[in-house]
Design a protein around this motif. Structure first.
Motif, PDB file in Angstrom:
ATOM      1  N   ALA A  37     -60.490 -19.375   8.794  1.00 31.14           N
ATOM      2  CA  ALA A  37     -59.252 -18.952   8.136  1.00 31.14           C
ATOM      3  C   ALA A  37     -59.181 -19.581   6.746  1.00 31.14           C
ATOM      4  N   LEU A  38     -58.941 -18.746   5.737  1.00 30.68           N
ATOM      5  CA  LEU A  38     -58.891 -19.233   4.367  1.00 30.68           C
ATOM      6  C   LEU A  38     -57.736 -20.220   4.196  1.00 30.68           C
ATOM      7  N   ALA A  39     -58.028 -21.384   3.637  1.00 27.45           N
ATOM      8  CA  ALA A  39     -57.018 -22.429   3.432  1.00 27.45           C
ATOM      9  C   ALA A  39     -56.702 -22.617   1.956  1.00 27.45           C
ATOM     10  N   VAL A  40     -57.746 -22.729   1.130  1.00 27.52           N
ATOM     11  CA  VAL A  40     -57.572 -23.028  -0.287  1.00 27.52           C
ATOM     12  C   VAL A  40     -58.799 -22.507  -1.026  1.00 27.52           C
ATOM     13  N   ALA A  41     -58.632 -22.226  -2.319  1.00 23.50           N
ATOM     14  CA  ALA A  41     -59.770 -21.745  -3.102  1.00 23.50           C
ATOM     15  C   ALA A  41     -59.681 -22.257  -4.531  1.00 23.50           C
ATOM     16  N   ALA A  42     -60.853 -22.473  -5.113  1.00 25.68           N
ATOM     17  CA  ALA A  42     -60.950 -22.687  -6.562  1.00 25.68           C
ATOM     18  C   ALA A  42     -60.937 -21.281  -7.143  1.00 25.68           C
ATOM     19  N   SER A  43     -59.876 -20.940  -7.830  1.00 28.26           N
ATOM     20  CA  SER A  43     -59.674 -19.576  -8.301  1.00 28.26           C
ATOM     21  C   SER A  43     -60.544 -19.244  -9.499  1.00 28.26           C
ATOM     22  N   GLY A  44     -61.005 -18.024  -9.558  1.00 29.79           N
ATOM     23  CA  GLY A  44     -61.742 -17.542 -10.715  1.00 29.79           C
ATOM     24  C   GLY A  44     -60.863 -17.408 -11.942  1.00 29.79           C
ATOM     25  N   ARG A  45     -59.543 -17.470 -11.768  1.00 31.54           N
ATOM     26  CA  ARG A  45     -58.591 -17.412 -12.887  1.00 31.54           C
ATOM     27  C   ARG A  45     -58.121 -18.808 -13.278  1.00 31.54           C
ATOM     28  N   GLY A  46     -58.737 -19.827 -12.700  1.00 34.72           N
ATOM     29  CA  GLY A  46     -58.338 -21.207 -12.969  1.00 34.72           C
ATOM     30  C   GLY A  46     -57.366 -21.702 -11.922  1.00 34.72           C
ATOM     31  N   GLY A  47     -57.368 -22.987 -11.694  1.00 36.68           N
ATOM     32  CA  GLY A  47     -56.462 -23.588 -10.725  1.00 36.68           C
ATOM     33  C   GLY A  47     -56.826 -23.256  -9.295  1.00 36.68           C
ATOM     34  N   LEU A  48     -55.836 -23.403  -8.434  1.00 39.76           N
ATOM     35  CA  LEU A  48     -56.023 -23.221  -6.998  1.00 39.76           C
ATOM     36  C   LEU A  48     -55.299 -21.985  -6.487  1.00 39.76           C
ATOM     37  N   MET A  49     -55.842 -21.422  -5.449  1.00 38.38           N
ATOM     38  CA  MET A  49     -55.139 -20.456  -4.633  1.00 38.38           C
ATOM     39  C   MET A  49     -54.928 -21.183  -3.312  1.00 38.38           C
ATOM     40  N   VAL A  50     -53.685 -21.297  -2.867  1.00 37.58           N
ATOM     41  CA  VAL A  50     -53.359 -22.094  -1.680  1.00 37.58           C
ATOM     42  C   VAL A  50     -52.587 -21.242  -0.678  1.00 37.58           C
ATOM     43  N   ARG A  51     -53.029 -21.274   0.556  1.00 37.34           N
ATOM     44  CA  ARG A  51     -52.291 -20.622   1.625  1.00 37.34           C
ATOM     45  C   ARG A  51     -51.137 -21.537   2.015  1.00 37.34           C
ATOM     46  N   CYS A  52     -49.987 -20.958   2.338  1.00 40.03           N
ATOM     47  CA  CYS A  52     -48.860 -21.784   2.770  1.00 40.03           C
ATOM     48  C   CYS A  52     -48.065 -21.055   3.839  1.00 40.03           C
ATOM     49  N   ASP A  53     -47.282 -21.826   4.553  1.00 39.46           N
ATOM     50  CA  ASP A  53     -46.329 -21.250   5.496  1.00 39.46           C
ATOM     51  C   ASP A  53     -45.296 -20.506   4.654  1.00 39.46           C
ATOM     52  N   PRO A  54     -45.097 -19.207   4.865  1.00 39.33           N
ATOM     53  CA  PRO A  54     -44.127 -18.462   4.058  1.00 39.33           C
ATOM     54  C   PRO A  54     -42.729 -19.086   4.057  1.00 39.33           C
ATOM     55  N   ALA A  55     -42.362 -19.783   5.123  1.00 41.05           N
ATOM     56  CA  ALA A  55     -41.052 -20.427   5.193  1.00 41.05           C
ATOM     57  C   ALA A  55     -40.929 -21.581   4.202  1.00 41.05           C
ATOM     58  N   LEU A  56     -42.058 -22.120   3.736  1.00 36.76           N
ATOM     59  CA  LEU A  56     -42.050 -23.234   2.777  1.00 36.76           C
ATOM     60  C   LEU A  56     -42.233 -22.774   1.328  1.00 36.76           C
ATOM     61  N   ALA A  57     -42.495 -21.498   1.121  1.00 34.45           N
ATOM     62  CA  ALA A  57     -42.853 -21.003  -0.210  1.00 34.45           C
ATOM     63  C   ALA A  57     -41.777 -21.297  -1.257  1.00 34.45           C
ATOM     64  N   ASP A  58     -40.509 -21.063  -0.952  1.00 38.00           N
ATOM     65  CA  ASP A  58     -39.448 -21.307  -1.942  1.00 38.00           C
ATOM     66  C   ASP A  58     -39.430 -22.763  -2.390  1.00 38.00           C
ATOM     67  N   GLU A  59     -39.574 -23.661  -1.451  1.00 35.26           N
ATOM     68  CA  GLU A  59     -39.600 -25.092  -1.761  1.00 35.26           C
ATOM     69  C   GLU A  59     -40.822 -25.447  -2.622  1.00 35.26           C
ATOM     70  N   LEU A  60     -41.960 -24.876  -2.297  1.00 38.80           N
ATOM     71  CA  LEU A  60     -43.195 -25.204  -3.012  1.00 38.80           C
ATOM     72  C   LEU A  60     -43.226 -24.617  -4.422  1.00 38.80           C
ATOM     73  N   VAL A  61     -42.695 -23.411  -4.610  1.00 37.76           N
ATOM     74  CA  VAL A  61     -42.720 -22.818  -5.951  1.00 37.76           C
ATOM     75  C   VAL A  61     -41.701 -23.466  -6.886  1.00 37.76           C
ATOM     76  N   ALA A  62     -40.824 -24.294  -6.360  1.00 35.69           N
ATOM     77  CA  ALA A  62     -39.893 -25.037  -7.210  1.00 35.69           C
ATOM     78  C   ALA A  62     -40.607 -26.163  -7.963  1.00 35.69           C
ATOM     79  N   ARG A  63     -41.814 -26.488  -7.549  1.00 32.39           N
ATOM     80  CA  ARG A  63     -42.591 -27.540  -8.213  1.00 32.39           C
ATOM     81  C   ARG A  63     -43.198 -26.999  -9.505  1.00 32.39           C
ATOM     82  N   PRO A  64     -43.353 -27.867 -10.500  1.00 33.79           N
ATOM     83  CA  PRO A  64     -43.971 -27.435 -11.757  1.00 33.79           C
ATOM     84  C   PRO A  64     -45.410 -26.958 -11.543  1.00 33.79           C
ATOM     85  N   GLY A  65     -45.753 -25.851 -12.198  1.00 32.38           N
ATOM     86  CA  GLY A  65     -47.118 -25.344 -12.151  1.00 32.38           C
ATOM     87  C   GLY A  65     -47.472 -24.570 -10.900  1.00 32.38           C
ATOM     88  N   VAL A  66     -46.465 -24.189 -10.106  1.00 29.36           N
ATOM     89  CA  VAL A  66     -46.709 -23.465  -8.860  1.00 29.36           C
ATOM     90  C   VAL A  66     -45.940 -22.148  -8.899  1.00 29.36           C
TER      91      VAL A  66
END
Length: 110
Positions: A37-66
């Motif tokens: 199961a995909l967990a995290v990736a070094a993105s071809g567009r730079g930075g990370l692609m991170v899988r998250c629990d959708p219920a936590l997404a609002d909290e996580l996107v409140a952080r800078p750079g996310v």
């Protein structure tokens, strides 16, 4: 743009004690899968692609750079883009890896 090899090495190190990790080139980057199961990736567009629990997404996107992952103009529930600055030290990177690892584990059948 190819993915950042240094970031990929840092992800390998952060996942080095996690059992059953594999790597796969996808989405123009290098993905790290836990038990298939995909967990995290070094993105071809730079930075990370991170899988998250959708219920936590609002909290996580409140952080800078996310932000929510957008593919073909559509937000992807349970996926985040994390810019380089938000994962520039090992502590931050390990935190994002833990988010991805937890979400990947939760996606597996029991």
């Amino acid at each position: 743009m190819p993915y950042d090899e240094e970031l990929a090495d840092r992800l390998r190190a952060a996942l080095s004690t996690t059992p059953r990790v594999s790597e796969k080139r996808m989405f123009g980057g290098l993905a790290f899968l836990v038990d298939g199961a995909l967990a995290v990736a070094a993105s071809g567009r730079g930075g990370l692609m991170v899988r998250c629990d959708p219920a936590l997404a609002d909290e996580l996107v409140a952080r800078p750079g996310v932000q929510r992952m957008v593919m073909r103009g559509r937000e992807m529930a349970g996926w985040l883009r994390v810019d380089d600055a938000a994962a520039d030290d090992e502590s931050s990177l390990r935190e994002w890896v833990a988010v991805g690892r937890s979400a990947a584990a939760g996606s597996l059948p029991t």
